[in-house]
Design a protein around this motif. Structure first.
Motif, short mmCIF file in Angstrom:
data_model
loop_
_atom_site.label_atom_id
_atom_site.label_comp_id
_atom_site.label_asym_id
_atom_site.label_seq_id
_atom_site.Cartn_x
_atom_site.Cartn_y
_atom_site.Cartn_z
N GLN A 97 18.96 34.19 31.53
CA GLN A 97 18.29 34.19 30.24
C GLN A 97 18.19 35.60 29.67
OE1 GLN A 97 17.54 31.43 28.55
NE2 GLN A 97 18.47 30.32 30.27
N THR A 98 17.90 36.56 30.56
CA THR A 98 17.83 37.95 30.11
C THR A 98 19.19 38.43 29.60
OG1 THR A 98 16.10 38.38 31.75
CG2 THR A 98 17.22 40.28 30.82
N ALA A 99 20.25 38.05 30.35
CA ALA A 99 21.59 38.44 29.94
C ALA A 99 21.96 37.81 28.59
CB ALA A 99 22.61 38.05 31.01
N ILE A 100 21.57 36.55 28.41
CA ILE A 100 21.87 35.87 27.14
C ILE A 100 21.16 36.57 25.98
CG2 ILE A 100 21.51 33.74 25.86
CD1 ILE A 100 21.96 32.21 28.47
N GLN A 101 19.87 36.92 26.22
CA GLN A 101 19.13 37.60 25.16
C GLN A 101 19.77 38.96 24.84
OE1 GLN A 101 15.04 37.81 26.36
NE2 GLN A 101 14.83 35.60 26.54
N GLN A 262 18.02 48.29 29.34
CA GLN A 262 16.82 47.45 29.25
C GLN A 262 16.87 46.24 30.19
OE1 GLN A 262 16.29 46.38 25.15
NE2 GLN A 262 16.40 48.50 24.42
N ILE A 263 18.03 46.01 30.81
CA ILE A 263 18.18 44.87 31.73
C ILE A 263 18.05 45.38 33.16
CG2 ILE A 263 19.70 43.00 32.47
CD1 ILE A 263 21.09 43.18 29.78
N ASP A 264 17.08 44.84 33.90
CA ASP A 264 16.85 45.23 35.29
C ASP A 264 17.47 44.19 36.22
OD1 ASP A 264 16.01 46.30 37.65
OD2 ASP A 264 13.88 45.78 37.41
N MET A 265 18.50 44.59 36.92
CA MET A 265 19.17 43.70 37.88
C MET A 265 18.71 43.95 39.32
SD MET A 265 21.13 41.56 36.43
CE MET A 265 21.54 41.25 34.73
N GLY A 266 17.65 44.69 39.51
CA GLY A 266 17.13 44.93 40.85
C GLY A 266 17.89 46.03 41.57
N ASP A 267 17.46 46.29 42.80
CA ASP A 267 18.10 47.32 43.60
C ASP A 267 19.54 46.92 43.89
OD1 ASP A 267 15.72 48.62 43.61
OD2 ASP A 267 15.07 47.84 45.57
N PHE A 320 26.57 35.84 33.22
CA PHE A 320 27.40 36.39 32.15
C PHE A 320 27.09 35.69 30.84
CE2 PHE A 320 29.73 32.83 33.88
CZ PHE A 320 30.23 32.18 32.75
N TYR A 321 27.45 36.41 29.76
CA TYR A 321 27.31 35.87 28.40
C TYR A 321 28.54 36.32 27.61
CZ TYR A 321 25.80 35.40 23.56
OH TYR A 321 25.72 35.08 22.23
N ASN A 558 12.26 26.10 27.09
CA ASN A 558 12.12 27.57 27.05
C ASN A 558 13.34 28.19 26.38
OD1 ASN A 558 11.07 30.08 27.47
ND2 ASN A 558 11.66 30.20 29.61
N ILE A 559 14.52 27.68 26.70
CA ILE A 559 15.75 28.22 26.10
C ILE A 559 15.75 27.97 24.58
CG2 ILE A 559 18.26 27.97 26.04
CD1 ILE A 559 18.17 27.35 29.02
N LEU A 560 15.33 26.75 24.20
CA LEU A 560 15.28 26.43 22.77
C LEU A 560 14.30 27.34 22.03
CD1 LEU A 560 15.36 22.53 22.92
CD2 LEU A 560 17.19 24.06 22.19
N SER A 561 13.15 27.64 22.70
CA SER A 561 12.17 28.53 22.06
C SER A 561 12.73 29.93 21.89
CB SER A 561 10.88 28.55 22.88
OG SER A 561 11.10 29.18 24.13
N LEU A 562 13.51 30.41 22.89
CA LEU A 562 14.12 31.74 22.78
C LEU A 562 15.14 31.77 21.64
CD1 LEU A 562 14.62 32.63 26.54
CD2 LEU A 562 12.98 33.63 24.97
N ASN A 563 15.94 30.70 21.56
CA ASN A 563 16.92 30.63 20.47
C ASN A 563 16.21 30.61 19.11
OD1 ASN A 563 19.09 30.63 22.19
ND2 ASN A 563 19.12 28.40 22.42
#
Length: 727
Positions: A97-101, A262-267, A320-321, A558-563
């Motif tokens: 979802q973060t990647a899509i945003q 701005q995207i955190d993919m962790g260690d 991926f997006y 949740n996805i619909l709300s983000l869109n």
């Protein structure tokens, strides 16, 4: 992890061996005793050797211990594996979802630059300058002035956006017309692949992937050696639709990098952008820019608009997006080990629970073995003593369960057998005494017969002496008759007692059959309970499936709300109200997801408790089977007692028959003595007849002696048979 499991297994093995050895030492019989208090098997001169590993207590402990530890480990490992998958899936979903945003934000940026190129194309002043430049002779002052004016126009657009590296305007032949970077031009870019790609697009925006040193060509444009990607578009005449120029906007790679940071993919994670040809458009490592990607993926894997997948080696998780503007892929790379590192806490808890379950299993298994195994061993030892003839043994009753009821039945059985043996022993003593008296009387009768024979030889000397002897003979035969009556009465009493014992043993067999029936009913009820619990387990699985469906609905909401939020942001001020509604929908979706997770945890807990109930019932089932076997063994003992008492009654019948024959002989003797008295009165006239009768009397007396000896032998045999019982 391997060291942890090996140490755990070694601890389990050591604890199991220690407890088995302890139970084995306790299960070895060292003596027995009950309410009567006996010396034990050692007093019989024979020890009962039992293999400790075959003891019921040891088997119960081993089964209980290993089953609990095994199922705790299995449940823990399954929970660990499941939690790893759940955590990996949830984190991947959230990251997707973060990647899509982020990808949608990049699409907005891409759209901004396309709009900018369109503005440049539609700028009327710029179009006029380009048209005028095309009709002006090169290398003239007017030509240079027009080129300067075009550059000023381009600089206005370039300086308005700090992320634009440069804006170039080229002629349809690839010659430089103007540039915001004050580039000098004299060459041609017509042979460059990117130039041909822009021209062939026919006015559509063309996105050019990152170039390591930018798109400035030697002798054409010189805008620096830093990497950049570009947007190209063809300028056409409004009247003739001919190409009047080629616009090239070079954009700094940092415009993508600012969004990727701005995207955190962790260690150990990273975020990259890949072009449709598979080359790096953006990578934190600039040495890899414009080079083929190293993700070890099939090209077809990224055909969808968005998604998640793993690399071929399974070490990395990808989300991926695919951009809707230029088809480039925003890819988030996360190491699988980093995704599931939080699941190690569950593994540690599983190890701790395994150790705790091991300790609890040791304590409960030990208590269970003592509660069931020790009473059975004690009862077995008491039965062995009873088999050796010790009827004084009794089982101490300590409970109201089946073992306690079995102890009560054993004590009652031993009590009745003791009473039977005591009564039989008394009867045998009486028979033995009577047989002795009968033998003595028979011997006296024989001696009297001899005296009669002598008297018949001397009958001539006087009938008076013979009459006295005949009276004496009558008295003896009367005494024998009385004694025979006593023997018959004692034999009747013994027969009655034997019948009562046989009746009691049959009643015991009836009770044992009822006990077997009730035990079988208990077993059926246990099996039915296991089936019902299994049905309940299936119902909880259905609930889990429903919760999964609700979770998917919450995720889609949740996805619909983000869109909706993105669309509202695009709409600007007009979409603020819609953005508030979308935000409230997203909050409701989050609350629904949390509630579904809580219900899922409760359902999983219920399912685990159902699993434990099935395990306990499955363990109780073999115990019922062993109980049935013990009851059947006791039933066999009652049947053996019944058979032995039947043989004893048959022997009493034989004794009765012998006594009847002896009574018949006594009657004959009495009749003979009466005849002797009559003959004594006529002794002088019938001496030959008296001599003949005396000979017959002697023969009968000898037969009576033999019968007395046989009765005495039977009495001694009965006494020896009863002597091995201790009462």
């Amino acid at each position: 992890m391997k060291k942890t499991w090996s140490s755990l297994l070694e601890s389990l093995q050591h604890a199991g061996k220690t407890l088995l050895a302890k139970l084995a030492s306790r299960s070895t019989p060292s003596g027995s005793g009950g309410a009567g208090g006996t010396a034990g098997l050692a007093n019989t001169g024979e020890g009962l050797q039992v293999n400790p590993l075959k003891s019921v207590g040891v088997k119960l402990f081993a089964i209980f211990f290993f089953c609990i530890v095994f199922f705790v480990l299995i449940v823990g490992l399954i929970s660990y594996a499941k939690s790893k998958d759940v955590i990996q899936t949830k984190v991947a979903d959230a990251t997707e979802q973060t990647a899509i945003q982020a990808g949608q934000k990049l699409d907005l940026i891409y759209s901004t630059y396309e709009d900018l190129s369109m503005q440049i194309m539609l700028n009327e002043d710029l179009r006029k300058l380009v048209t005028e430049l095309r009709t002006t002779e090169a290398n003239t002052y007017n030509y240079m002035d027009l080129s300067r004016q075009i550059t000023d126009k381009l600089n206005v657009y370039a300086f308005a956006n700090k992320n634009i590296k440069s804006i170039h305007l080229l002629s349809e032949k690839g010659a430089g017309v103007g540039s915001s970077s004050n580039a000098a031009g004299g060459g041609s870019a017509a042979e460059q692949p990117w130039f041909k790609q822009i021209v062939e697009a026919g006015g559509q925006a063309v996105w050019l992937e990152t170039s390591e040193k930018g798109y400035s060509q030697e002798n054409v444009i010189s805008s620096g050696a830093s990497p950049s990607f570009a947007l190209g578009r063809v300028l056409k005449s409004m009247t003739t639709n001919q190409i009047t120029g080629v616009l090239l906007i070079e954009i700094k790679v940092e415009v993508i990098g600012d969004q990727m940071k701005q995207i955190d993919m962790g260690d150990g994670g990273s975020t990259i952008v890949i072009s449709s040809s598979g080359n790096y458009v953006y990578n934190a490592d600039q040495a890899l820019l414009a080079k083929p990607n190293t993700l070890n993926l099939d090209k077809s894997a990224l055909d969808k608009e968005s998604g998640q997948l793993k690399t071929k080696d399974g070490q990395n998780q990808l989300v991926f997006y695919k951009s809707k503007i230029n088809g480039w892929h925003l890819v988030g790379l996360m190491p699988v080990n980093e995704l599931v590192k939080d699941a190690k806490v569950i593994f540690d808890i599983t190890v701790a629970m395994a150790f705790g379950a091991m300790l609890i299993a040791i304590v409960i298994g030990y208590l269970l073995a003592r509660m069931i195994g020790r009473p059975l061993i004690q009862l077995r030892n008491l039965m062995k003593e009873g088999e050796q003839g010790n009827l004084r043994v009794r089982m101490a009753v300590k409970g109201q369960d089946e073992i306690g009821q079995l102890s009560v039945s054993f004590n009652e059985m031993m009590e009745k057998i003791t009473q039977l043996v005591q009564q039989t022993n008394v009867s045998a003593q009486e028979v033995l005494g009577t047989a002795g008296e009968l033998s003595e009387a028979s011997k006296k009768t024989a001696m009297s017969a001899k005296d009669i024979a002598v008297a018949t030889e001397e009958i001539a000397t006087g009938a008076s002496s013979l009459a006295v002897e005949s009276e004496r003979g009558n008295e003896l035969t009367h005494s024998i008759g009385m004694q025979m009556q006593s023997v018959v009465s004692a034999n009747v009493i013994m027969g009655t007692a034997a019948g009562e014992v046989q009746t009691s043993s049959k009643q015991g067999i009836t009770y044992m059959n009822e006990l077997i029936g009730k035990t079988n009913e208990t077993e059926s009820m246990t099996r039915s309970m296991v089936e019902k619990v299994d049905n309940l387990k299936e119902s909880t699985r259905s609930i889990v499936k429903i919760l999964d469906v609700l979770g998917n609905i919450s995720k889609q909401t949740n996805i619909l709300s983000l869109n909706a939020t993105i669309e509202a942001a695009r709409a600007g001020a007009a979409g603020k109200g819609f953005m508030v509604v979308a935000d409230e929908i997203r909050k409701l979706a989050d609350q629904s997801r949390q509630s579904i997770a809580i219900v899922g945890q409760i359902t999983e807990k219920i399912q685990n408790e159902i699993e434990e109930t099935v395990q306990v019932l499955s363990k109780a089932y073999p115990i019922f089977q062993e109980q049935i076997a013990s009851v059947k063994e006791a039933d066999t003992i009652f049947k053996q007692v019944d058979a032995q008492m039947g043989g004893f009654i048959e022997r009493l019948s034989e004794v009765t028959e012998s006594i009847s024959q002896l009574e018949t002989s006594q009657l004959v003797l009495n009749e003979s003595m009466t005849n002797v008295s009559a003959v004594a009165e006529e002794s002088s006239a019938t001496s030959q007849e008296v001599a003949s009768l005396s000979t017959e009397q002697l023969s009968i007396s000898n037969g009576l002696v033999r019968l007395s000896d046989k009765l005495e032998e039977l009495s001694n045999s009965l006494k020896q048979s009863l002597s091995k019982f201790q009462v």
